[in-house]
Write an enzyme that holds these catalytic residues in place. Structure first.
Site, PDB file in Angstrom:
ATOM      1  N   ASP A  52     -43.971  19.778 -18.342  1.00 24.81           N
ATOM      2  CA  ASP A  52     -43.274  18.969 -19.350  1.00 24.81           C
ATOM      3  C   ASP A  52     -43.795  17.528 -19.329  1.00 24.81           C
ATOM      4  O   ASP A  52     -43.390  16.702 -20.141  1.00 24.81           O
ATOM      5  CB  ASP A  52     -41.747  19.041 -19.193  1.00 24.81           C
ATOM      6  CG  ASP A  52     -41.265  18.473 -17.870  1.00 24.81           C
ATOM      7  OD1 ASP A  52     -42.109  18.110 -17.021  1.00 24.81           O
ATOM      8  OD2 ASP A  52     -40.034  18.403 -17.675  1.00 24.81           O
ATOM      9  N   LYS A 120     -41.404  27.278 -14.164  1.00 23.95           N
ATOM     10  CA  LYS A 120     -41.138  26.331 -13.068  1.00 23.95           C
ATOM     11  C   LYS A 120     -39.808  25.634 -13.352  1.00 23.95           C
ATOM     12  O   LYS A 120     -39.542  25.269 -14.506  1.00 23.95           O
ATOM     13  CB  LYS A 120     -42.248  25.276 -12.970  1.00 23.95           C
ATOM     14  CG  LYS A 120     -41.961  24.209 -11.911  1.00 23.95           C
ATOM     15  CD  LYS A 120     -43.146  23.306 -11.651  1.00 23.95           C
ATOM     16  CE  LYS A 120     -43.316  22.175 -12.632  1.00 23.95           C
ATOM     17  NZ  LYS A 120     -42.196  21.238 -12.689  1.00 23.95           N
ATOM     18  N   GLU A 122     -37.084  22.549 -11.606  1.00 23.22           N
ATOM     19  CA  GLU A 122     -36.958  21.483 -10.610  1.00 23.22           C
ATOM     20  C   GLU A 122     -35.684  21.666  -9.790  1.00 23.22           C
ATOM     21  O   GLU A 122     -34.702  22.232 -10.263  1.00 23.22           O
ATOM     22  CB  GLU A 122     -36.910  20.117 -11.313  1.00 23.22           C
ATOM     23  CG  GLU A 122     -38.206  19.760 -12.015  1.00 23.22           C
ATOM     24  CD  GLU A 122     -38.192  18.356 -12.617  1.00 23.22           C
ATOM     25  OE1 GLU A 122     -37.157  17.653 -12.482  1.00 23.22           O
ATOM     26  OE2 GLU A 122     -39.200  17.975 -13.217  1.00 23.22           O
ATOM     27  N   GLU A 190     -43.690  17.199  -4.713  1.00 22.55           N
ATOM     28  CA  GLU A 190     -44.203  15.995  -5.387  1.00 22.55           C
ATOM     29  C   GLU A 190     -43.732  14.718  -4.683  1.00 22.55           C
ATOM     30  O   GLU A 190     -42.541  14.552  -4.384  1.00 22.55           O
ATOM     31  CB  GLU A 190     -43.734  15.982  -6.857  1.00 22.55           C
ATOM     32  CG  GLU A 190     -44.232  14.752  -7.613  1.00 22.55           C
ATOM     33  CD  GLU A 190     -44.145  14.867  -9.135  1.00 22.55           C
ATOM     34  OE1 GLU A 190     -43.665  15.907  -9.633  1.00 22.55           O
ATOM     35  OE2 GLU A 190     -44.553  13.909  -9.808  1.00 22.55           O
TER      36      GLU A 190
HETATM   37  O1  KIV Z   1     -44.777  18.381 -15.666  1.00 21.97           O
HETATM   38  C1  KIV Z   1     -45.711  18.407 -14.850  1.00 21.97           C
HETATM   39  O2  KIV Z   1     -46.884  18.206 -15.188  1.00 21.97           O
HETATM   40  C2  KIV Z   1     -45.376  18.680 -13.459  1.00 21.97           C
HETATM   41  C3  KIV Z   1     -46.455  18.508 -12.449  1.00 21.97           C
HETATM   42  C4  KIV Z   1     -46.674  17.068 -12.188  1.00 21.97           C
HETATM   43  C5  KIV Z   1     -46.170  19.253 -11.213  1.00 21.97           C
HETATM   44  O3  KIV Z   1     -44.281  18.998 -13.168  1.00 21.97           O
END
Ligand code: KIV
Length: 308
Positions: A52, A120, A122, A190
């Site tokens: 994102d 993915k 968070e 991260e």
């Molecule tokens: O949104 C993204 O690009 C990410 C990466 C930095 C892991 O979450």
């Protein structure tokens, strides 16, 4: 298929687990569109994350929280079309996984509508139940702990390294274990001190994919525009391997000068037709041609109605 030719198939989470077990480091890049996905896939990058981060680096938003499901599905589908081997992971946007039910519904759209293989999300301990629900529904999940941009307001607004204190370091370890035990196949770590990221990596079975978390992770991820030198701001943890900003700017300036000076297009970029056919179409004789031949940049010589 010709003898000896290998058919290309898309990598699965089982392939990633095998690569990790074999001690391979896992390079991962963000990708947002069809042409770059093709290049990255041909370069052999095993995992493409449609992050994102596209909100900031591609769409010009001031943060990732503005990114919508519609935008994420649109870009994820383009990356899937552009790749044939890489495992494509769709990043679930802010507020698209507030409850496990909502998460399954929206994650399902990444797989069904956009063709992604995984999503993915968070969060550590706070997201474990959601990861569990997704995995139970058959949706592979990449976790994301440490600095989690969607919580930037809750984390104080300023981008900062996470886990530097005793309690926050312990909390991060607990986050990592909770996400693994919930069934995630990998986890982004991260902006975490490198020693802590290395300890987390050594305590997990699943691969850690670091960004700003040192060299002790099982793999690394970079935002593509940082790698290519295409952003307005490059964080300290990123390394540019190209200067596309300079390359694109120089190409645009040279092209514009060629247009203004009449050097573009040239014979190689133009098509000619048979002169006699053109004479016929315009109702002119070869003698008329000399007076009707257009000069560069002028419309003079266009035949009058009586000629057509
Ligand atoms: O949104 C993204 O690009 C990410 C990466 C930095 C892991 O979450």
């Amino acid at each position: 298929m010709s003898a000896g030719a290998e058919s290309i198939r898309r990598l699965t989470v089982a392939d990633i687990a095998r690569m990790h077990a074999d001690g391979e480091r896992l390079p991962t890049l963000t990708a947002y569109d069809y042409p770059t996905a093709r290049i990255l896939d041909e370069a052999g990058i095993p995992m493409l994350l449609v992050g994102d981060s596209l909100g900031q680096v591609l769409l010009g938003y001031d943060s990732t929280v503005r990114v919508t499901m519609t935008e994420m599905l649109h870009h994820t589908a383009a990356v899937v079309r552009g790749s044939s081997r890489a495992l494509v992971i769709g990043d679930m946007p802010f507020l698209s996984y507030s409850t496990p039910g909502e998460a399954v519904e929206n994650a399902g759209r990444f797989l069904r509508e956009a063709g992604a293989t995984a999503v993915k999300i968070e969060g550590g301990v706070r997201s474990a139940r959601t990861v569990e629900a997704l995995v139970r529904a058959g949706i592979p999940v990449m976790g994301h702990i440490g600095w989690t941009p969607q919580s930037q307001h809750g984390l104080g607004g300023k981008v900062r390294v996470q886990g530097k204190g005793r309690d926050t370091a312990r909390a991060l370890l607990a986050d990592a274990v909770a996400i693994q035990e919930a069934g995630a196949f990998s986890i982004v770590v991260e902006l975490v001190p490198e020693q802590l990221a290395a300890v987390i990596t050594s305590r997990l079975r699943i691969p850690t994919i670091g960004i700003g978390a040192g060299a002790g992770c099982s793999g690394q991820v970079q935002v593509l525009t940082d790698l290519l030198g295409l952003g307005t701001f490059r964080p300290r943890h990123a390394r540019a391997y190209a200067d596309l900003q300079g390359t694109i700017g120089a190409a645009a300036r040279t092209w514009a000068a060629d247009v203004m000076e009449g050097r573009f297009p040239g014979p190689a970029e133009s098509v000619r037709m048979d002169e006699a056919t053109l004479d016929e179409a315009l109702g002119r004789t070869p003698d008329d041609r000399a007076t009707t031949e257009p000069r560069a940049g002028h419309m003079a010589g266009i035949p009058l109605d009586r000629d057509l």
